[in-house]
Write a protein that holds these residues in place. Structure first.
Motif, short mmCIF file in Angstrom:
data_model
loop_
_atom_site.label_atom_id
_atom_site.label_comp_id
_atom_site.label_asym_id
_atom_site.label_seq_id
_atom_site.Cartn_x
_atom_site.Cartn_y
_atom_site.Cartn_z
N PRO A 1 -5.42 3.41 7.75
CA PRO A 1 -6.65 3.13 7.01
C PRO A 1 -7.81 4.06 7.39
O PRO A 1 -8.55 4.50 6.50
CB PRO A 1 -6.99 1.68 7.35
N TYR B 1 6.97 5.41 8.30
CA TYR B 1 8.33 5.16 7.76
C TYR B 1 9.34 5.17 8.91
O TYR B 1 10.23 4.33 8.97
CB TYR B 1 8.76 6.22 6.74
N GLY C 1 -6.12 -1.18 1.91
CA GLY C 1 -6.16 -0.43 3.18
C GLY C 1 -7.31 -0.90 4.08
O GLY C 1 -7.12 -1.10 5.29
N HIS D 1 -5.40 0.44 -3.80
CA HIS D 1 -4.84 0.97 -2.55
C HIS D 1 -5.93 1.03 -1.47
O HIS D 1 -5.72 0.61 -0.32
CB HIS D 1 -4.27 2.37 -2.84
N LYS D 2 -7.12 1.54 -1.86
CA LYS D 2 -8.22 1.66 -0.89
C LYS D 2 -8.65 0.27 -0.41
O LYS D 2 -8.87 0.05 0.79
CB LYS D 2 -9.42 2.38 -1.52
N SER E 1 0.32 9.21 -5.87
CA SER E 1 0.49 10.64 -5.60
C SER E 1 1.72 11.23 -6.29
O SER E 1 1.75 12.43 -6.55
CB SER E 1 0.54 10.91 -4.10
N GLY F 1 0.28 3.89 -2.82
CA GLY F 1 -0.07 5.27 -2.40
C GLY F 1 0.93 6.26 -2.98
O GLY F 1 0.56 7.31 -3.51
N LEU F 2 2.23 5.92 -2.91
CA LEU F 2 3.25 6.82 -3.45
C LEU F 2 3.16 6.89 -4.97
O LEU F 2 3.30 7.96 -5.55
CB LEU F 2 4.65 6.36 -3.02
N HIS G 1 -3.30 11.90 6.49
CA HIS G 1 -2.99 10.55 5.99
C HIS G 1 -1.51 10.48 5.59
O HIS G 1 -0.80 9.53 5.94
CB HIS G 1 -3.91 10.28 4.81
N THR G 2 -1.04 11.51 4.88
CA THR G 2 0.37 11.56 4.44
C THR G 2 1.30 11.58 5.66
O THR G 2 2.31 10.88 5.70
CB THR G 2 0.61 12.81 3.57
N ILE H 1 -5.34 3.60 -7.29
CA ILE H 1 -5.95 4.17 -6.07
C ILE H 1 -7.02 3.23 -5.52
O ILE H 1 -7.11 3.01 -4.31
CB ILE H 1 -6.54 5.57 -6.34
N ASN I 1 0.81 -1.22 0.00
CA ASN I 1 0.00 0.00 0.00
C ASN I 1 0.84 1.27 0.00
O ASN I 1 0.43 2.29 -0.56
CB ASN I 1 -0.96 0.00 1.20
N HIS J 1 -10.49 10.59 4.45
CA HIS J 1 -10.06 11.47 3.35
C HIS J 1 -10.91 11.17 2.11
O HIS J 1 -11.44 12.07 1.46
CB HIS J 1 -8.57 11.21 3.11
N GLY K 1 -7.26 7.42 5.75
CA GLY K 1 -7.45 7.28 4.29
C GLY K 1 -8.92 7.18 3.95
O GLY K 1 -9.42 7.83 3.01
N TRP K 2 -9.64 6.39 4.74
CA TRP K 2 -11.08 6.20 4.51
C TRP K 2 -11.83 7.54 4.72
O TRP K 2 -12.71 7.90 3.94
CB TRP K 2 -11.58 5.13 5.48
C1 HEM Z 1 -2.53 0.16 5.26
C2 HEM Z 1 -3.21 1.26 5.12
C3 HEM Z 1 -2.75 2.41 4.30
C4 HEM Z 1 -1.46 2.87 4.07
C5 HEM Z 1 -0.14 2.30 4.61
C6 HEM Z 1 -1.58 4.02 3.20
C7 HEM Z 1 -0.50 4.77 2.75
C8 HEM Z 1 -0.59 5.82 1.85
C9 HEM Z 1 0.52 6.57 1.34
C10 HEM Z 1 1.99 6.33 1.70
C11 HEM Z 1 0.03 7.50 0.49
C12 HEM Z 1 0.85 8.55 -0.28
C13 HEM Z 1 0.87 9.82 0.56
C14 HEM Z 1 1.85 10.83 -0.01
O1 HEM Z 1 3.02 10.77 0.36
O2 HEM Z 1 1.40 11.68 -0.78
C15 HEM Z 1 -1.41 7.36 0.44
C16 HEM Z 1 -2.27 8.11 -0.34
C17 HEM Z 1 -3.66 7.92 -0.42
N1 HEM Z 1 -4.41 7.02 0.30
FE1 HEM Z 1 -3.68 5.66 1.63
N2 HEM Z 1 -2.91 4.24 2.92
C18 HEM Z 1 -3.66 3.28 3.57
C19 HEM Z 1 -5.04 3.14 3.55
C20 HEM Z 1 -5.92 3.90 2.78
C21 HEM Z 1 -7.36 3.71 2.71
C22 HEM Z 1 -8.16 2.66 3.52
C23 HEM Z 1 -7.85 4.63 1.84
C24 HEM Z 1 -9.27 4.89 1.40
C25 HEM Z 1 -10.30 4.11 1.62
C26 HEM Z 1 -6.72 5.40 1.35
C27 HEM Z 1 -6.81 6.44 0.43
C28 HEM Z 1 -5.74 7.15 -0.07
C29 HEM Z 1 -5.85 8.18 -1.08
C30 HEM Z 1 -7.14 8.64 -1.77
C31 HEM Z 1 -4.55 8.66 -1.29
C32 HEM Z 1 -4.12 9.77 -2.25
C33 HEM Z 1 -3.70 9.19 -3.58
C34 HEM Z 1 -3.49 10.36 -4.55
O3 HEM Z 1 -2.53 11.11 -4.35
O4 HEM Z 1 -4.31 10.49 -5.42
N3 HEM Z 1 -5.57 4.92 1.94
N4 HEM Z 1 -1.77 6.33 1.28
#
Ligand code: HEM
Length: 197
Positions: free
Chosen positions: A111, A170, A62, A58-59, A39, A35-36, A162-163, A55, A31, A117, A114-115
């Protein structure tokens, strides 16, 4: 079973704890990469449909981590982990416990933030969420039904949160891995073996 084998087993985690540990670890690493990628990679590298797929996956991963984190905490509350080897210095035991608590907090905070957001995303209603494209998954209703301008603002703030949880992960992950490697290679007391079948 010999006495030595029984004594060694008492120092190891249960098979369920090992399975949960390594599954959650692998899903979190996947993830972070997804995620990286979503973005950081410019859309000229990833076309729009691929970005959406990245994405959405990723969701889904998560939310899976959130479910496994709940199972893991329930398992942990009902099963005592093996105590740390007596050769550990007091500060090392404290550092290990602090890192473990921080990791437990982060496997929920990531999570959930992220959820949240995603739920505050103004386009959420027109982009319903399905876990791995199969199972419909709800957004947080109290966020989805807010005024669009407030939602936009919260979407940005929750994305930043979230970020930042990612940055915290890390740091704690690096300490956790470096700690395990120090005991493995410098002190020569394998702690890695406790988490391996
Ligand atoms: C194990 C759980 C999770 C981890 C480790 C994680 C990690 C990350 C990381 C590292 C980023 C990039 C942030 C950055 O540096 O810009 C990111 C972005 C994001 N995450 Fe997660 N996340 C998790 C769960 C979730 C969940 C459950 C959701 C939504 C249901 C979610 C939605 C998003 C969204 C929408 C982005 C932005 C992507 C973009 O830039 O368009 N994440 N996440």
């Amino acid at each position: 079973m010999s006495t030595a084998t029984i004594a060694e087993d008492a120092l190891k985690y249960t098979h369920v704890a090992m399975l949960l540990h390594w599954t959650i670890a692998l899903l979190i690493l996947a993830n972070i990469a997804l995620g990286l990628a979503a973005s950081l990679l410019p859309t000229s590298v990833l076309p729009d449909t691929s970005v959406r797929f990245v994405i959405d996956t990723h969701k889904s991963i998560g939310i899976t981590v959130l479910g496994l984190a709940i199972v893991r905490v329930l398992w942990r509350l009902t099963h005592r982990p093996p105590s740390l080897p007596g050769v550990f210095a007091g500060w090392e035991k404290t550092a290990a416990h602090v890192a473990h608590i921080a990791l437990y907090v982060l496997i929920f905070a990531l999570p959930l933030s992220g959820w949240a957001h995603d739920s505050a995303w103004n386009a959420a209603a027109t982009h319903p969420m399905h876990l791995f494209g199969l199972v419909p998954w709800p957004r947080m209703g109290f966020l989805m039904h807010l005024d669009p301008a407030l939602k936009e603002q919260l979407h940005t703030q929750l994305g930043t949160l979230h970020t930042w949880f990612g940055y915290a992960l890390y740091v704690v992950l690096a300490l956790h891995i470096l700690g395990a490697l120090k005991h493995q290679w410098i002190d020569r007391h394998s702690v890695l073996g406790r988490m391996l079948p």
